[in-house]
Write a protein that holds these residues in place. Structure first.
Motif, PDB file in Angstrom:
ATOM      1  N   PRO A  61     -37.041  10.075  67.372  1.00  0.00           N
ATOM      2  CA  PRO A  61     -36.094  10.380  66.287  1.00  0.00           C
ATOM      3  C   PRO A  61     -35.752   9.153  65.419  1.00  0.00           C
ATOM      4  CG  PRO A  61     -35.372  11.445  68.271  1.00  0.00           C
ATOM      5  CD  PRO A  61     -36.529  10.568  68.655  1.00  0.00           C
ATOM      6  N   ALA A  62     -35.643   7.977  66.018  1.00  0.00           N
ATOM      7  CA  ALA A  62     -35.344   6.776  65.234  1.00  0.00           C
ATOM      8  C   ALA A  62     -36.502   6.463  64.278  1.00  0.00           C
ATOM      9  CB  ALA A  62     -35.087   5.596  66.151  1.00  0.00           C
ATOM     10  N   LEU A  63     -37.709   6.697  64.710  1.00  0.00           N
ATOM     11  CA  LEU A  63     -38.877   6.469  63.859  1.00  0.00           C
ATOM     12  C   LEU A  63     -38.874   7.435  62.675  1.00  0.00           C
ATOM     13  CD1 LEU A  63     -41.582   4.885  63.672  1.00  0.00           C
ATOM     14  CD2 LEU A  63     -42.612   6.799  64.881  1.00  0.00           C
ATOM     15  N   ILE A  64     -38.564   8.693  62.931  1.00  0.00           N
ATOM     16  CA  ILE A  64     -38.606   9.719  61.882  1.00  0.00           C
ATOM     17  C   ILE A  64     -37.480   9.520  60.876  1.00  0.00           C
ATOM     18  CG2 ILE A  64     -38.305  12.184  61.449  1.00  0.00           C
ATOM     19  CD1 ILE A  64     -39.812  12.684  64.030  1.00  0.00           C
ATOM     20  N   ILE A  65     -36.261   9.229  61.324  1.00  0.00           N
ATOM     21  CA  ILE A  65     -35.120   9.099  60.412  1.00  0.00           C
ATOM     22  C   ILE A  65     -35.336   7.951  59.431  1.00  0.00           C
ATOM     23  CG2 ILE A  65     -32.675   8.469  60.299  1.00  0.00           C
ATOM     24  CD1 ILE A  65     -32.304  10.126  62.867  1.00  0.00           C
ATOM     25  N   VAL A  66     -35.810   6.825  59.918  1.00  0.00           N
ATOM     26  CA  VAL A  66     -36.049   5.690  59.025  1.00  0.00           C
ATOM     27  C   VAL A  66     -37.196   6.002  58.072  1.00  0.00           C
ATOM     28  CG1 VAL A  66     -36.722   3.266  58.944  1.00  0.00           C
ATOM     29  CG2 VAL A  66     -35.091   4.037  60.642  1.00  0.00           C
ATOM     30  N   ALA A  67     -38.235   6.669  58.542  1.00  0.00           N
ATOM     31  CA  ALA A  67     -39.358   7.030  57.673  1.00  0.00           C
ATOM     32  C   ALA A  67     -38.894   7.989  56.571  1.00  0.00           C
ATOM     33  CB  ALA A  67     -40.479   7.651  58.493  1.00  0.00           C
ATOM     34  N   LEU A  68     -38.040   8.931  56.910  1.00  0.00           N
ATOM     35  CA  LEU A  68     -37.525   9.853  55.891  1.00  0.00           C
ATOM     36  C   LEU A  68     -36.672   9.122  54.851  1.00  0.00           C
ATOM     37  CD1 LEU A  68     -36.603  12.993  58.006  1.00  0.00           C
ATOM     38  CD2 LEU A  68     -38.444  12.760  56.328  1.00  0.00           C
ATOM     39  N   PHE A  69     -35.883   8.163  55.284  1.00  0.00           N
ATOM     40  CA  PHE A  69     -35.088   7.378  54.342  1.00  0.00           C
ATOM     41  C   PHE A  69     -35.982   6.538  53.430  1.00  0.00           C
ATOM     42  CE2 PHE A  69     -32.905   3.394  53.266  1.00  0.00           C
ATOM     43  CZ  PHE A  69     -31.891   3.911  52.477  1.00  0.00           C
ATOM     44  N   LEU A  70     -37.046   5.995  53.995  1.00  0.00           N
ATOM     45  CA  LEU A  70     -37.946   5.161  53.192  1.00  0.00           C
ATOM     46  C   LEU A  70     -38.693   5.980  52.133  1.00  0.00           C
ATOM     47  CD1 LEU A  70     -39.309   2.626  55.822  1.00  0.00           C
ATOM     48  CD2 LEU A  70     -37.694   2.218  53.973  1.00  0.00           C
ATOM     49  N   VAL A  71     -38.869   7.283  52.365  1.00  0.00           N
ATOM     50  CA  VAL A  71     -39.462   8.146  51.338  1.00  0.00           C
ATOM     51  C   VAL A  71     -38.580   8.133  50.093  1.00  0.00           C
ATOM     52  CG1 VAL A  71     -39.996  10.547  50.734  1.00  0.00           C
ATOM     53  CG2 VAL A  71     -40.737   9.609  52.928  1.00  0.00           C
ATOM     54  N   PHE A  72     -37.287   8.254  50.275  1.00  0.00           N
ATOM     55  CA  PHE A  72     -36.359   8.202  49.144  1.00  0.00           C
ATOM     56  C   PHE A  72     -36.414   6.840  48.444  1.00  0.00           C
ATOM     57  CE2 PHE A  72     -32.149   6.817  47.676  1.00  0.00           C
ATOM     58  CZ  PHE A  72     -31.998   7.682  46.607  1.00  0.00           C
ATOM     59  N   VAL A  73     -36.474   5.757  49.203  1.00  0.00           N
ATOM     60  CA  VAL A  73     -36.515   4.414  48.618  1.00  0.00           C
ATOM     61  C   VAL A  73     -37.771   4.229  47.777  1.00  0.00           C
ATOM     62  CG1 VAL A  73     -36.672   1.951  49.180  1.00  0.00           C
ATOM     63  CG2 VAL A  73     -35.051   3.411  50.405  1.00  0.00           C
ATOM     64  N   ILE A  74     -38.915   4.644  48.313  1.00  0.00           N
ATOM     65  CA  ILE A  74     -40.174   4.517  47.572  1.00  0.00           C
ATOM     66  C   ILE A  74     -40.149   5.404  46.333  1.00  0.00           C
ATOM     67  CG2 ILE A  74     -42.666   4.932  47.693  1.00  0.00           C
ATOM     68  CD1 ILE A  74     -41.704   2.430  49.169  1.00  0.00           C
ATOM     69  N   PHE A  75     -39.617   6.615  46.460  1.00  0.00           N
ATOM     70  CA  PHE A  75     -39.527   7.515  45.311  1.00  0.00           C
ATOM     71  C   PHE A  75     -38.653   6.915  44.206  1.00  0.00           C
ATOM     72  CE2 PHE A  75     -37.672  11.244  43.125  1.00  0.00           C
ATOM     73  CZ  PHE A  75     -38.850  11.803  42.644  1.00  0.00           C
ATOM     74  N   ALA A  76     -37.506   6.342  44.582  1.00  0.00           N
ATOM     75  CA  ALA A  76     -36.631   5.702  43.594  1.00  0.00           C
ATOM     76  C   ALA A  76     -37.330   4.503  42.956  1.00  0.00           C
ATOM     77  CB  ALA A  76     -35.325   5.276  44.245  1.00  0.00           C
ATOM     78  N   GLY A  77     -38.061   3.741  43.750  1.00  0.00           N
ATOM     79  CA  GLY A  77     -38.810   2.593  43.196  1.00  0.00           C
ATOM     80  C   GLY A  77     -39.876   3.045  42.201  1.00  0.00           C
ATOM     81  N   LEU A  78     -40.573   4.121  42.521  1.00  0.00           N
ATOM     82  CA  LEU A  78     -41.589   4.640  41.593  1.00  0.00           C
ATOM     83  C   LEU A  78     -40.949   5.143  40.301  1.00  0.00           C
ATOM     84  CD1 LEU A  78     -43.950   6.546  44.043  1.00  0.00           C
ATOM     85  CD2 LEU A  78     -44.459   4.482  42.734  1.00  0.00           C
ATOM     86  N   MET A  79     -39.784   5.742  40.413  1.00  0.00           N
ATOM     87  CA  MET A  79     -39.079   6.211  39.197  1.00  0.00           C
ATOM     88  C   MET A  79     -38.664   5.011  38.332  1.00  0.00           C
ATOM     89  SD  MET A  79     -39.402   9.272  39.238  1.00  0.00           S
ATOM     90  CE  MET A  79     -38.338  10.484  38.570  1.00  0.00           C
ATOM     91  N   LEU A  80     -38.179   3.937  38.967  1.00  0.00           N
ATOM     92  CA  LEU A  80     -37.796   2.756  38.194  1.00  0.00           C
ATOM     93  C   LEU A  80     -39.005   2.109  37.528  1.00  0.00           C
ATOM     94  CD1 LEU A  80     -35.129   1.123  40.536  1.00  0.00           C
ATOM     95  CD2 LEU A  80     -34.746   2.203  38.313  1.00  0.00           C
ATOM     96  N   ILE A  81     -40.134   2.089  38.222  1.00  0.00           N
ATOM     97  CA  ILE A  81     -41.343   1.548  37.622  1.00  0.00           C
ATOM     98  C   ILE A  81     -41.787   2.401  36.457  1.00  0.00           C
ATOM     99  CG2 ILE A  81     -43.815   1.176  38.035  1.00  0.00           C
ATOM    100  CD1 ILE A  81     -43.053   0.318  40.886  1.00  0.00           C
TER     101      ILE A  81
END
Length: 85
Positions: A61-81
């Motif tokens: 569960p710790a692996l999955i929760i952090v991976a799901l959060f990082l999806v949002f971070v990468i998506f926000a970074g792509l939007m800013l780019i």
């Protein structure tokens, strides 16, 4: 004061001079090494260690929760780019 009175100036010992030199060198190297990049790297390292400890404690569960959060971070970074910021 008379002509026979002397007032010798205090001379630093070799050890004190050497310690002062080492202190100056350490201060210079510390300011060169510890900069903004170092703190960013230290923050990333702390995050990875905390993540590893969470995975060791709670497992999958710790692996999955952090991976799901990082999806949002990468998506926000792509939007800013895409916007150009």
């Amino acid at each position: 004061m008379t002509t026979t009175t002397t007032n010798p100036t205090q001379q630093s010992s070799v050890l004190r001079t050497g310690l002062r030199t080492v202190s100056d060198a350490a201060r210079t190297m510390f300011s060169a090494v510890v900069g903004p990049e170092f703190y960013v790297l230290l923050g990333v390292l702390a995050f990875v260690v905390a993540w590893g400890l969470a995975i060791a404690t709670w497992g999958y569960p710790a692996l999955i929760i952090v991976a799901l959060f990082l999806v949002f971070v990468i998506f926000a970074g792509l939007m800013l780019i895409t916007v150009g910021k």
